[in-house]
Design an enzyme around this catalytic site. Structure first.
Site: not given
Length: 552
Positions: A471-474
């Protein structure tokens, strides 16, 4: 008047008897035969009245034919007399061979029974052998054979000469009754045969109509249909296929007869096909087309018999479910994959990681290894070598009572020294500087960057490794069979691939990447594994930040 001593009278009687017996064989139906029997008595045996009583299936006797009086025929034809009443009559009076004569002096007791009868009033006899209107003469008819099955009874009345029949007349009536029984039996047999032929023809017509209906339903069915052999050396071989199935698989009917479904099924679905029961079995699997591709179908089997005791065949209904399967796979993919990057999502990552872990720590198995060493006299150094073999070769199935299950324990390399042990590396990746790109250029540019990073990560790993977006930038990478040095090298390669400029909307943007390397091991939970890699990623991110500050 009959004169028994005159030979010419007997000869004339024989001629008449021969003629009426011959007439019995000309009748075409049972009803005609019965009427011919009654007419023959009146025409050839010298009686004015004759009645044929026929045994019904229930045992009672019905008046089936009458000759000599239209009024009497209208009155009693079709009426029924009970079997007990007839048996009583056939046991009374005088026995004249097979005939039974009941004189009027005894017959008065029969007037009130239920046997249909017709007689006329008349004067008392003037001499001893004169026929009285209430005299009764019966000729039983028995089926041929030793069983003496009663077929019917002929009753006669009013001899034309007015006298009771003498021995020759009795013999003639008895012979006629015997021939009449044969004629009636033959007529019944012909009637039964005719009914059987009519019934057989109707059944054959119904069978032909049913076969034609089945053929049309089979040939013109909108979905695939097939008939296959059951049992024997050719079990499962396709005998017949309809046009819909041939079109579905792109194969002509002549070619389909060389195959069975086992020859056409996808290798991964052979087990599904074998587990499908023959009768009432259902399965969803893939069948091969002529062009080498596969199509998802639903098979539904039923067993049909050619005849009552004939060979059995397998009728298979084949329904094209390619669209439904594609839709199901799309839904499953959406549920388990990130909509932006197409990578496995957090739920799918956790499912894959969970499948490699068990609750029992690998260290607990050292007692089993030591027990083996002790059982085989292993030395102090031998146990370590054995353990190393188990770990390095990927053995380590969980021991249950000395036996190992299919589960292969996941082993983490020693954190202090790189001893070459290979395990499941978990690389936790967090993008550096991504938030500033989102804030400066907008989410559309940020999404494009995430898609490109996902592509570079996927390109940089091996087939079989997993790249997932949390999720996000992970992002997280699962790479099995790596030693500690291999995992470190992989993290470096992936970081170098990510930091290259990314072209978005005519401009180049850069992001950095911080990697934390964790190791999955049995005895750990999924959250513990991910948290371990996450913590190492933050340690690595802080250490890199300190290096940059000192360099600055």
């Amino acid at each position: 008047m009959e004169t028994e001593s005159e030979p010419y009278v007997r000869l004339a009687t024989l001629r008449q008897l021969h003629q009426v017996v011959a007439d019995l064989n000309t009748a075409r139906s049972l009803a005609d035969t019965l009427q011919t029997v009654a007419d023959g008595i009146v025409a050839g045996l010298g009686y004015e009245l004759a009645c044929v009583n026929l045994v019904r299936p229930d045992g009672d006797l019905v008046v089936a034919a009458f000759a000599g009086s239209a009024a009497a025929e209208a009155l009693i034809t079709g009426r029924v007399g009970s079997r007990p009443s007839w048996e009583r009559r056939l046991s009374m009076g005088e026995a004249w061979g097979e005939l039974r004569f009941i004189p009027h002096t005894e017959g008065w007791v029969l007037i009130e029974d239920d046997v249909p009868q017709w007689h006329t009033e008349g004067p008392d006899p003037r001499f001893e052998d004169e026929w009285h209107p209430q005299d009764r003469l019966y000729a039983p008819m028995y089926a041929s054979g030793g069983g003496r099955e009663l077929l019917g009874v002929i009753s006669v009345d009013r001899p034309r000469n007015g006298r009771r029949p003498g021995p020759w007349g009795q013999e003639a009536l008895q012979m006629y009754a015997s021939q009449a029984a044969i004629a009636i039996s033959n007529a019944r047999l012909r009637a039964n045969m005719q009914r059987a032929l009519v019934r057989l023809e109707r059944e054959q017509q119904a069978l032909r109509a049913s076969e034609e209906s089945f053929r049309q339903a089979f040939e013109y069915a909108p979905s695939g249909m097939a008939i296959a052999e059951m049992g024997g050396d050719q079990h499962g071989r396709l005998l017949r296929t309809n046009d819909a199935l041939c079109r579905l698989l792109g194969r002509p009917a002549s070619a389909m007869r060389r195959y069975s479904f086992a020859d056409l099924v996808h290798p991964e679905d052979v087990g599904t096909l074998l587990r499908t029961s023959a009768e009432g079995g259902r399965a969803e699997l893939r069948l091969g087309r002529r062009d080498g591709t596969y199509v998802w179908v639903s098979l539904r089997n039923s067993v049909v018999a050619d005849t009552a005791d004939g060979p059995r065949f397998l009728l298979t209904h084949v329904e094209d479910i390619e669209e439904r399967k594609r839709h199901e796979l799309q839904l499953a993919h959406r549920a388990s994959h990130d909509s932006l990057t197409g990578l496995p999502n957090s739920a799918e990552l956790r499912a894959r990681l969970s499948s490699r872990l068990c609750e029992r720590p690998y260290a607990a198995r050292e007692t089993a290894i030591e027990a083996l060493d002790a059982a085989y006299g292993g030395s102090d150094g031998g146990g370590g070598d054995t353990e190393h073999i188990f770990r390095s070769e990927g053995f380590g199935g969980e021991s249950v009572g000395g036996l190992y299950t299919h589960h292969v324990h996941t082993v983490a390399p020693d954190g202090e020294t790189d001893d070459g042990t290979k395990g499941l590396a978990v690389l936790f990746c967090d993008l550096d500087g991504f938030k500033s790109i989102n804030d400066r250029y907008g989410h559309q540019t940020g999404d494009a960057v995430l898609v490109e990073v996902a592509r570079r990560l996927t390109t940089g790993v091996r087939d079989g490794d997993t790249v997932a977006r949390l999720g996000g930038d992970e992002f997280v990478v699962l790479a099995d069979g790596l030693a500690a040095a291999d995992a470190a090298d992989l993290a470096v390669r992936l970081r170098n691939a990510i930091i290259l400029p990314i072209r978005v909307g005519g401009r180049g943007v850069r992001v950095g990447a911080s990697f934390g390397i964790g190791w999955a091991s049995c005895g750990m939970s999924v959250e513990e594994v991910l948290q371990s890699a996450d913590q190492r990623m933050y340690i690595e991110k802080r250490s890199r930040a300190k290096v940059h500050r000192r360099a600055g």
